[in-house]
Design a protein around this motif. Sequence first.
Motif, PDB file in Angstrom:
ATOM      1  N   LEU A   5       0.840  -1.204   0.000  1.00 42.93           N
ATOM      2  CA  LEU A   5       0.000   0.000   0.000  1.00 42.93           C
ATOM      3  C   LEU A   5       0.874   1.253   0.000  1.00 42.93           C
ATOM      4  CD1 LEU A   5      -2.766  -0.998   2.593  1.00 42.93           C
ATOM      5  CD2 LEU A   5      -2.924  -1.027   0.095  1.00 42.93           C
ATOM      6  N   GLU A   6       1.953   1.202   0.760  1.00 42.31           N
ATOM      7  CA  GLU A   6       2.867   2.354   0.826  1.00 42.31           C
ATOM      8  C   GLU A   6       3.493   2.616  -0.539  1.00 42.31           C
ATOM      9  OE1 GLU A   6       7.157   3.449   2.898  1.00 42.31           O
ATOM     10  OE2 GLU A   6       5.898   1.880   3.776  1.00 42.31           O
ATOM     11  N   ILE A   7       3.901   1.554  -1.214  1.00 39.72           N
ATOM     12  CA  ILE A   7       4.485   1.709  -2.549  1.00 39.72           C
ATOM     13  C   ILE A   7       3.441   2.255  -3.520  1.00 39.72           C
ATOM     14  CG2 ILE A   7       5.352   0.409  -4.538  1.00 39.72           C
ATOM     15  CD1 ILE A   7       6.770  -1.411  -2.426  1.00 39.72           C
ATOM     16  N   ALA A   8       2.234   1.706  -3.467  1.00 38.42           N
ATOM     17  CA  ALA A   8       1.171   2.143  -4.378  1.00 38.42           C
ATOM     18  C   ALA A   8       0.886   3.626  -4.220  1.00 38.42           C
ATOM     19  CB  ALA A   8      -0.097   1.336  -4.124  1.00 38.42           C
ATOM     20  N   ASN A   9       0.967   4.120  -3.013  1.00 35.65           N
ATOM     21  CA  ASN A   9       0.637   5.524  -2.762  1.00 35.65           C
ATOM     22  C   ASN A   9       1.708   6.490  -3.263  1.00 35.65           C
ATOM     23  OD1 ASN A   9      -1.986   5.477  -1.588  1.00 35.65           O
ATOM     24  ND2 ASN A   9      -1.100   4.602   0.278  1.00 35.65           N
ATOM     25  N   ASN A  10       2.786   5.957  -3.850  1.00 34.57           N
ATOM     26  CA  ASN A  10       3.775   6.814  -4.493  1.00 34.57           C
ATOM     27  C   ASN A  10       3.408   7.131  -5.937  1.00 34.57           C
ATOM     28  OD1 ASN A  10       6.396   7.271  -2.745  1.00 34.57           O
ATOM     29  ND2 ASN A  10       5.699   5.191  -2.291  1.00 34.57           N
ATOM     30  N   PHE A  11       2.247   6.611  -6.395  1.00 36.02           N
ATOM     31  CA  PHE A  11       1.794   6.871  -7.759  1.00 36.02           C
ATOM     32  C   PHE A  11       0.602   7.820  -7.751  1.00 36.02           C
ATOM     33  CE2 PHE A  11       4.146   2.953  -8.040  1.00 36.02           C
ATOM     34  CZ  PHE A  11       4.777   3.012  -9.276  1.00 36.02           C
ATOM     35  N   GLN A  12       0.375   8.451  -8.902  1.00 35.57           N
ATOM     36  CA  GLN A  12      -0.674   9.462  -9.032  1.00 35.57           C
ATOM     37  C   GLN A  12      -2.053   8.814  -9.245  1.00 35.57           C
ATOM     38  OE1 GLN A  12       0.334  12.547 -11.918  1.00 35.57           O
ATOM     39  NE2 GLN A  12       2.515  12.366 -11.431  1.00 35.57           N
ATOM     40  N   MET A  13      -2.545   8.146  -8.221  1.00 36.17           N
ATOM     41  CA  MET A  13      -3.865   7.530  -8.275  1.00 36.17           C
ATOM     42  C   MET A  13      -4.934   8.529  -7.854  1.00 36.17           C
ATOM     43  SD  MET A  13      -3.044   3.854  -6.466  1.00 36.17           S
ATOM     44  CE  MET A  13      -2.588   4.670  -4.925  1.00 36.17           C
ATOM     45  N   ASN A  14      -6.168   8.176  -8.135  1.00 37.73           N
ATOM     46  CA  ASN A  14      -7.292   8.934  -7.611  1.00 37.73           C
ATOM     47  C   ASN A  14      -7.622   8.373  -6.241  1.00 37.73           C
ATOM     48  OD1 ASN A  14      -9.570  10.497  -7.209  1.00 37.73           O
ATOM     49  ND2 ASN A  14     -10.888   9.191  -8.465  1.00 37.73           N
ATOM     50  N   GLY A  15      -7.191   9.056  -5.193  1.00 38.72           N
ATOM     51  CA  GLY A  15      -7.405   8.597  -3.833  1.00 38.72           C
ATOM     52  C   GLY A  15      -6.200   7.845  -3.302  1.00 38.72           C
ATOM     53  N   ALA A  16      -6.377   7.264  -2.130  1.00 43.34           N
ATOM     54  CA  ALA A  16      -5.306   6.529  -1.463  1.00 43.34           C
ATOM     55  C   ALA A  16      -5.580   5.033  -1.533  1.00 43.34           C
ATOM     56  CB  ALA A  16      -5.196   6.963  -0.001  1.00 43.34           C
ATOM     57  N   ALA A  17      -4.501   4.249  -1.637  1.00 40.52           N
ATOM     58  CA  ALA A  17      -4.636   2.796  -1.690  1.00 40.52           C
ATOM     59  C   ALA A  17      -5.116   2.263  -0.343  1.00 40.52           C
ATOM     60  CB  ALA A  17      -3.304   2.167  -2.061  1.00 40.52           C
ATOM     61  N   VAL A  18      -6.119   1.407  -0.401  1.00 39.18           N
ATOM     62  CA  VAL A  18      -6.676   0.848   0.845  1.00 39.18           C
ATOM     63  C   VAL A  18      -6.689  -0.675   0.851  1.00 39.18           C
ATOM     64  CG1 VAL A  18      -8.113   2.870   1.332  1.00 39.18           C
ATOM     65  CG2 VAL A  18      -9.036   1.010  -0.077  1.00 39.18           C
ATOM     66  N   ASP A  19      -6.489  -1.301  -0.323  1.00 40.75           N
ATOM     67  CA  ASP A  19      -6.574  -2.759  -0.374  1.00 40.75           C
ATOM     68  C   ASP A  19      -5.759  -3.265  -1.559  1.00 40.75           C
ATOM     69  OD1 ASP A  19      -7.486  -5.344   0.292  1.00 40.75           O
ATOM     70  OD2 ASP A  19      -9.016  -5.231  -1.274  1.00 40.75           O
ATOM     71  N   THR A  20      -5.156  -4.443  -1.415  1.00 38.77           N
ATOM     72  CA  THR A  20      -4.403  -5.043  -2.521  1.00 38.77           C
ATOM     73  C   THR A  20      -4.712  -6.535  -2.610  1.00 38.77           C
ATOM     74  OG1 THR A  20      -2.460  -5.596  -1.185  1.00 38.77           O
ATOM     75  CG2 THR A  20      -2.493  -3.422  -2.233  1.00 38.77           C
ATOM     76  N   GLU A  21      -4.544  -7.060  -3.820  1.00 36.19           N
ATOM     77  CA  GLU A  21      -4.708  -8.490  -4.077  1.00 36.19           C
ATOM     78  C   GLU A  21      -3.458  -8.965  -4.791  1.00 36.19           C
ATOM     79  OE1 GLU A  21      -7.377 -11.358  -7.002  1.00 36.19           O
ATOM     80  OE2 GLU A  21      -8.284  -9.525  -6.205  1.00 36.19           O
ATOM     81  N   LYS A  22      -2.759  -9.941  -4.189  1.00 34.33           N
ATOM     82  CA  LYS A  22      -1.473 -10.406  -4.712  1.00 34.33           C
ATOM     83  C   LYS A  22      -1.675 -11.450  -5.819  1.00 34.33           C
ATOM     84  CE  LYS A  22       3.046 -12.128  -3.190  1.00 34.33           C
ATOM     85  NZ  LYS A  22       3.832 -12.686  -2.065  1.00 34.33           N
ATOM     86  N   ASN A  23      -0.649 -11.584  -6.673  1.00 34.27           N
ATOM     87  CA  ASN A  23      -0.622 -12.584  -7.752  1.00 34.27           C
ATOM     88  C   ASN A  23      -1.803 -12.427  -8.704  1.00 34.27           C
ATOM     89  OD1 ASN A  23       1.721 -13.711  -6.675  1.00 34.27           O
ATOM     90  ND2 ASN A  23       0.550 -15.080  -5.343  1.00 34.27           N
ATOM     91  N   TYR A  24      -2.190 -11.208  -8.968  1.00 31.55           N
ATOM     92  CA  TYR A  24      -3.313 -10.972  -9.869  1.00 31.55           C
ATOM     93  C   TYR A  24      -2.914 -11.332 -11.297  1.00 31.55           C
ATOM     94  CZ  TYR A  24      -7.357  -8.824 -12.027  1.00 31.55           C
ATOM     95  OH  TYR A  24      -8.515  -8.624 -12.732  1.00 31.55           O
ATOM     96  N   GLY A  25      -3.729 -12.097 -11.982  1.00 32.31           N
ATOM     97  CA  GLY A  25      -3.489 -12.438 -13.372  1.00 32.31           C
ATOM     98  C   GLY A  25      -2.634 -13.663 -13.619  1.00 32.31           C
ATOM     99  N   GLY A  26      -1.926 -14.141 -12.594  1.00 35.80           N
ATOM    100  CA  GLY A  26      -1.186 -15.394 -12.730  1.00 35.80           C
ATOM    101  C   GLY A  26       0.069 -15.329 -13.572  1.00 35.80           C
ATOM    102  N   GLY A  27       0.699 -14.147 -13.723  1.00 33.57           N
ATOM    103  CA  GLY A  27       1.926 -14.050 -14.516  1.00 33.57           C
ATOM    104  C   GLY A  27       3.099 -14.758 -13.848  1.00 33.57           C
ATOM    105  N   HIS A  28       4.117 -15.107 -14.642  1.00 32.78           N
ATOM    106  CA  HIS A  28       5.251 -15.874 -14.128  1.00 32.78           C
ATOM    107  C   HIS A  28       6.541 -15.068 -14.018  1.00 32.78           C
ATOM    108  CE1 HIS A  28       2.853 -19.459 -14.378  1.00 32.78           C
ATOM    109  NE2 HIS A  28       2.683 -19.328 -15.684  1.00 32.78           N
ATOM    110  N   ILE A  29       6.565 -13.847 -14.547  1.00 30.96           N
ATOM    111  CA  ILE A  29       7.815 -13.085 -14.564  1.00 30.96           C
ATOM    112  C   ILE A  29       7.802 -11.974 -13.513  1.00 30.96           C
ATOM    113  CG2 ILE A  29       9.384 -11.710 -15.965  1.00 30.96           C
ATOM    114  CD1 ILE A  29       9.183 -14.617 -16.841  1.00 30.96           C
ATOM    115  N   ASN A  30       6.825 -11.087 -13.606  1.00 29.94           N
ATOM    116  CA  ASN A  30       6.720  -9.977 -12.661  1.00 29.94           C
ATOM    117  C   ASN A  30       5.741 -10.312 -11.538  1.00 29.94           C
ATOM    118  OD1 ASN A  30       8.380  -8.277 -14.373  1.00 29.94           O
ATOM    119  ND2 ASN A  30       6.588  -8.061 -15.689  1.00 29.94           N
ATOM    120  N   ASP A  31       5.856  -9.596 -10.427  1.00 30.35           N
ATOM    121  CA  ASP A  31       4.887  -9.732  -9.327  1.00 30.35           C
ATOM    122  C   ASP A  31       3.788  -8.698  -9.529  1.00 30.35           C
ATOM    123  OD1 ASP A  31       6.364 -11.743  -7.970  1.00 30.35           O
ATOM    124  OD2 ASP A  31       7.708 -10.196  -7.195  1.00 30.35           O
ATOM    125  N   THR A  32       2.549  -9.144  -9.579  1.00 32.33           N
ATOM    126  CA  THR A  32       1.431  -8.273  -9.944  1.00 32.33           C
ATOM    127  C   THR A  32       0.420  -8.195  -8.816  1.00 32.33           C
ATOM    128  OG1 THR A  32       1.716  -8.863 -12.278  1.00 32.33           O
ATOM    129  CG2 THR A  32      -0.378  -7.863 -11.658  1.00 32.33           C
TER     130      THR A  32
END
Length: 361
Positions: A5-32
């Motif tokens: 959440l702290e990392i996400a809040n370093n980007f220009q989002m609309n609002g503040a990050a309040v929730d995350t879901e790990k391994n979204y999309g099932g990729g094998h190279i990057n962490d999503t």
Amino acid sequence: MSGILEIANNFQMNGAAVDTEKNYGGGHINDTFLVRTDPGERYILQRINTSVFKNAEALMDNVILVTDFIKDKVGREGGDPKRGTLSVVKTRDGKNLYRKGEECWRMYTFIEGTVTYQTCENQEQFYASACAFGHFQKLLADFPAETLYESIPNFHNTKSRYLDFEAAVKADACGRAASVAAEIEFVRSRKAFAATLVDMQERGDLPLRVTHNDTKLNNVLFDRETGKHLAVVDLDTVMPGLSVNDFGDSIRFGATYAAEDETDLSRVNFEPELFECYTKGFLGECGLLLTENEKKMLPVGAMMMTFECGMRFLTDYLNGDVYFKIHRENHNLDRCRTQFKLVSDMEAARGLMDSIVEKYC
């Protein structure tokens, strides 16, 4: 997840990050991660694998150049640029990446109302993916490919891949070469073939184009309501390349009903009706833009990408399974054998493949 959440809040989002879901999309190279903000908007946050992608800044320059170009084209076609490609979210200090120590992070807006498929459930989906990647070629046909950074050097340089294979045979690091003499001979008997497309490109017989280089079904976003393709995603390997290789990589994984690591080779067969389905969709979108040589060499692209992939699996097996993740003994050897079976099938069906391409040119 507080660190995410702290990392996400370093980007220009609309609002503040309040929730995350790990391994979204099932990729094998990057962490999503899927990030939600307090107003309810969603974003995709990724930690770039810098072991694979050595120059994250140059990679993101590629992404920005290509997505900006596509947005302009989609807008002029009357489409929605925000749904026609990825949109990079800048950091709060206006950069494309956020660095935390050795880690590199980036963010995209989430394209709502879309769905992806991990495997083809029917021919219609395979056809739709062909239209998506054909349209991708069409949108970028006049983009100066030579201006892009080569994110993985020699990625589809099959001549170079062959040299890697021979080095692995010579080193025989795990003492496995004797047990795969038939597979080694399969590759060596096609040494001249391995050079075909690279030599044509070097002679100027095949043009350098913007290529995706991972043209799998799960890299296409489809509209959830209409089923129509919207956007091609996972742009990390977008770089200068050959259109026939992008076509061929789709055929490699999609023109068979067998799994890539199927152990029963009697179930591994090249399916001409799937090849025709994809060819129709791909050429329907970009056929008028391809040169005669490109269209003529589409079947060779299919054989080349399948051969190259099998050779890479065999090389990794000889080296001790150090590149591709394995989940059982001889996993890379099983993968190699499925690819070589498909190559043999395609060689036998070459005349039919040529006639299918001619049908849709």
